[in-house]
Scaffold this active site. Structure first.
Site, short mmCIF file in Angstrom:
data_model
loop_
_atom_site.label_atom_id
_atom_site.label_comp_id
_atom_site.label_asym_id
_atom_site.label_seq_id
_atom_site.Cartn_x
_atom_site.Cartn_y
_atom_site.Cartn_z
CD GLU A 1 152.29 -10.90 -22.36
OE1 GLU A 1 151.29 -11.61 -22.43
OE2 GLU A 1 152.27 -9.66 -22.59
CG ASP A 2 153.73 -14.80 -24.72
OD1 ASP A 2 153.44 -14.63 -23.52
OD2 ASP A 2 152.94 -14.58 -25.65
#
Length: 162
Positions: free
Chosen positions: A52-53
């Site tokens: 996600e990051d």
């Protein structure tokens, strides 16, 4: 495998911050909540935000840590959307369908939410805490499974109602 996951996550998150702290602070908080759930849960805990990051892909995780770990991380990874409400709606829909062994991902997601709530309380971040409180009914409907990680859920409830 825990050490490998921790080192991989540290490298992937590199200079990212969790508020005003190094990102590892958040990862350790999540993993601390997962200690009694075993090594695999802790591995997923360290890796839960990398897709996600960061630039890490599902396929890279699958190659390095196996399909089960990569699948768990994929479950807790927010879906794409134009805003938080849209992302969470899609993500919660995905998590609501999880069953069997992959429910381990839901334990990690609950530990992540608990760590986030506790960080908000400790840092007096009442705006984000209010977001978590408003999202809680939908989050709980999607993530909670009876007898999966009751202790974490009890801590979430106590923290939100403090």
């Amino acid at each position: 495998m825990i050490k490998k996951a921790k080192e991989f996550a540290l490298k992937a998150h590199d200079q990212q911050r969790y508020g005003d702290k190094p990102y590892i602070v958040h990862l350790k908080a999540v993993v601390n909540h997962l200690e009694c759930y075993g090594e695999t849960a802790q591995v997923v805990g360290y890796l839960h935000d990398v897709v996600e990051d960061t630039e890490v892909s599902y396929n890279e995780l699958k190659e390095l840590f196996g399909k089960f770990i990569a699948d768990c991380v994929a479950i807790v990874t927010d879906e794409l959307g134009s805003n938080r409400k849209e992302r969470k709606k899609k993500t919660y829909k995905k998590m609501a369908k999880v069953s069997g062994d992959l429910a381990l991902a839901l334990t990690v997601k609950a530990a992540d939410r608990l760590a986030n709530i506790q960080a908000c309380i400790a840092g007096n971040n009442n705006d984000l805490l209010d977001v978590y409180k408003k999202e809680h009914p939908n989050f709980q409907r999607s993530v909670y499974r009876e007898n999966l990680c009751e202790e974490i859920w009890q801590k979430i409830e106590a923290s939100l109602n403090a």
